[in-house]
Write an enzyme that holds these catalytic residues in place. Structure first.
Site, PDB file in Angstrom:
ATOM      1  N   GLU A  78      38.981-102.819  31.557  1.00 21.26           N
ATOM      2  CA  GLU A  78      39.696-103.890  32.266  1.00 21.26           C
ATOM      3  C   GLU A  78      38.732-104.869  32.929  1.00 21.26           C
ATOM      4  O   GLU A  78      38.937-106.068  32.885  1.00 21.26           O
ATOM      5  CB  GLU A  78      40.614-103.247  33.321  1.00 21.26           C
ATOM      6  CG  GLU A  78      41.398-104.240  34.163  1.00 21.26           C
ATOM      7  CD  GLU A  78      42.691-104.690  33.504  1.00 21.26           C
ATOM      8  OE1 GLU A  78      42.825-104.501  32.283  1.00 21.26           O
ATOM      9  OE2 GLU A  78      43.551-105.230  34.212  1.00 21.26           O
ATOM     10  N   ASP A  79      37.682-104.353  33.536  1.00 22.03           N
ATOM     11  CA  ASP A  79      36.886-105.183  34.447  1.00 22.03           C
ATOM     12  C   ASP A  79      35.495-105.558  33.939  1.00 22.03           C
ATOM     13  O   ASP A  79      34.730-106.180  34.656  1.00 22.03           O
ATOM     14  CB  ASP A  79      36.718-104.463  35.803  1.00 22.03           C
ATOM     15  CG  ASP A  79      38.053-104.276  36.500  1.00 22.03           C
ATOM     16  OD1 ASP A  79      38.985-105.028  36.176  1.00 22.03           O
ATOM     17  OD2 ASP A  79      38.155-103.379  37.349  1.00 22.03           O
TER      18      ASP A  79
END
Ligand code: MN
Length: 500
Positions: A78-79
């Site tokens: 996600e990051d």
């Protein structure tokens, strides 16, 4: 900055370490450090401190090396620029699926309505989307660490994150029997959501616990000697204070009168066997006079969430009232970590995998030990599905054929798999379906035959000029309610044309 953790803080928590397990975790650790390089947390820490802390919590719970590794990698997809495919290539499908599950759960946010039915639906949606119970456990560890570092977040985010912890995550932890996680989530959330009462209860507890501490220590000393004399080995004996939020709930019941609460301070005794528990109970009562009607045998009659222990309230040293709790190590692990505790036992018994274990143990372990299975089953029946296979894997795929989507107001619409915006519109109201002209997902236009995904926020565009549904919609709608509306409306049109 918080306390800085490293690989060894995870490895030393492993319940059954092997070089193979350590190797996997080390690889995941190095991968996460590299992927998150340069990123910072709001606390000023390196970002990777967060997944390391999550992995440490998972190891403390007794989770296995794959789950711990997924915990280390849970924010990578996600990051960071590193993709899920790269994780799968290096660590395999099982770990990649867990990471993907955690990423998807992260997109569900609590907003809008506070009503209990809504919250229950949101909890169900969580379970539905997780599909693998280990994903929920990673998510709980993730939220626990985010709560522990909540002070670094801006105030408006603190409130939302704390509300989710109190209303979604703590109840899920409770139903999975994870009492330790539940209490920690509640106590931190309590502080952010109701500071006034939190401070009041904390002060009350501190004063009262201090008053009792000396008697608790005395009781620990006296009981240790008595139990030893009878030849029973004690695995652990210590004092424990009641969690603040559960104390607050109890205080509300007793007009905030703390002198009426008898389990504020307790001595907890952990012994090897069930039989030892009852022997210890006898020893305790010989030493200290029991309070009438305060002996609770949760070993023969476990609490609904599976909790087992014997509790008794006694007049301890100097006649001071204290509670004594007696349980086995296994009961203790299960009381703290619930469903996660089963991994400890499954690993020791060298069963092939966790699914095997949970399923097979059904024949050998009493029914009350699989109370979480029952809980999951109950959720299943509430949503009206009957999938016998579910029990075999304890996979939470009884929601597999369900899609949960949000209205812009935050209400949840429960739909079958492959449902479309037209199904969604008719599920809200017949007139909305009849006048639907388009749909937006997360603010972007989508076609009316778009396949809705779990967690989508849908807005239906309508127009009064629209005469009625398009019969072509019948080709893609999935719900019978949409079908019957469309058929009824298009038939009406044909009839009116015919009579003209
Ligand atoms: Mn995270």
């Amino acid at each position: 900055m918080t306390q800085q953790l490293s690989l060894k803080d995870i490895l030393k928590e492993l319940k059954t370490p092997t070089s193979e397990r350590a190797k996997l975790i080390t690889e995941a650790y190095n991968f996460a450090v590299k992927a998150h390089a340069g990123q910072k947390r709001d606390s000023g820490d390196d970002y990777v401190q967060h997944p390391i802390a999550v992995a440490k919590i998972l190891a403390q719970m007794g989770m296995r090396s794959k789950t711990i590794s997924a915990g280390l990698l849970h924010d990578v997809a996600e990051d960071t620029p590193t993709s899920l495919e790269e994780i799968e290539k290096k660590f395999g499908k099982e770990i990649a699926c867990m990471v993907d599950g955690v990423t998807k759960l992260g997109r569900i946010k609590l907003r809008g309505s506070h009503e209990e039915y809504f919250l229950e639906n949101l909890r169900k949606m969580f379970m539905a989307m997780a599909a693998d119970i280990r994903v929920i456990i990673i998510k709980l560890a993730d939220r626990l660490h985010n709560m522990q570092t909540l002070e670094y977040k801006p105030p408006e985010k603190q409130i939302r994150i704390a509300r989710e912890a109190m209303e979604i995550f703590a109840p899920i932890a409770n139903r999975l029997g994870m009492g330790e996680i539940k209490s920690q989530l509640q106590d931190i959330a309590f502080k952010y959501l109701d500071k006034e009462n939190f401070d009041k209860v904390k002060e009350l507890e501190e004063i009262n616990y201090k008053n009792k501490e000396v008697y608790v220590k005395q009781a620990i000393k006296e009981l240790s000697e008595e139990i030893k004399k009878e030849g029973i080995s004690v695995i652990q004996i210590d004092g424990r204070a009641k969690s603040l939020y559960s104390l607050y709930l109890k205080l509300k019941e007793y007009d905030m009168n703390i002198s009426r609460i008898h389990d504020l301070a307790a001595v907890r005794i952990i012994v090897p066997e069930v039989a030892d528990c009852y022997e210890v109970l006898g020893i305790v009562h010989k030493k200290y006079r029991p309070m009438i009607g305060r002996i609770k045998d949760y070993i023969s009659l476990p609490k609904p969430n599976g909790y087992q222990s014997i509790h008794t309230t006694v007049f301890g040293p100097d006649g001071k009232i204290i509670e004594i709790q007696v349980r086995t190590q296994k009961m203790h692990n299960e009381a703290e970590f619930g469903i996660a505790a089963h991994w400890i036992y499954s690993e020791n018994k060298s069963k092939k995998n966790w699914k095997d274990y949970i399923f097979k143990k059904k024949q050998t372990i009493p029914e009350n030990d699989i109370v979480w299975v029952k809980q999951l089953r109950q959720w299943q029946s509430e949503i009206g599905l009957d999938n016998e296979e579910f029990i075999q894997g304890l996979k939470i795929d009884f929601f597999k054929n369900h899609i949960f989507a949000f209205t812009p107001m935050g209400d949840i619409i429960d739909l079958p798999e492959d449902a479309t915006p037209v199904d969604f519109a008719y599920a809200i109201h017949g007139e909305i379906g009849n006048h639907a002209t388009g749909a937006k997902v997360g603010g972007n236009m989508v076609p009316l035959d778009y396949r809705i995904k779990n967690g989508d926020v849908l807005e239906i565009l309508t127009s009064k000029d629209r005469k009625g549904p398009n019969p072509d919609w019948l080709k893609f709608v999935k719900t019978s309610i949409a079908k019957s509306h469309i058929r009824r409306e298009t038939r009406k049109d044909n009839e009116s044309i015919g009579t003209k």
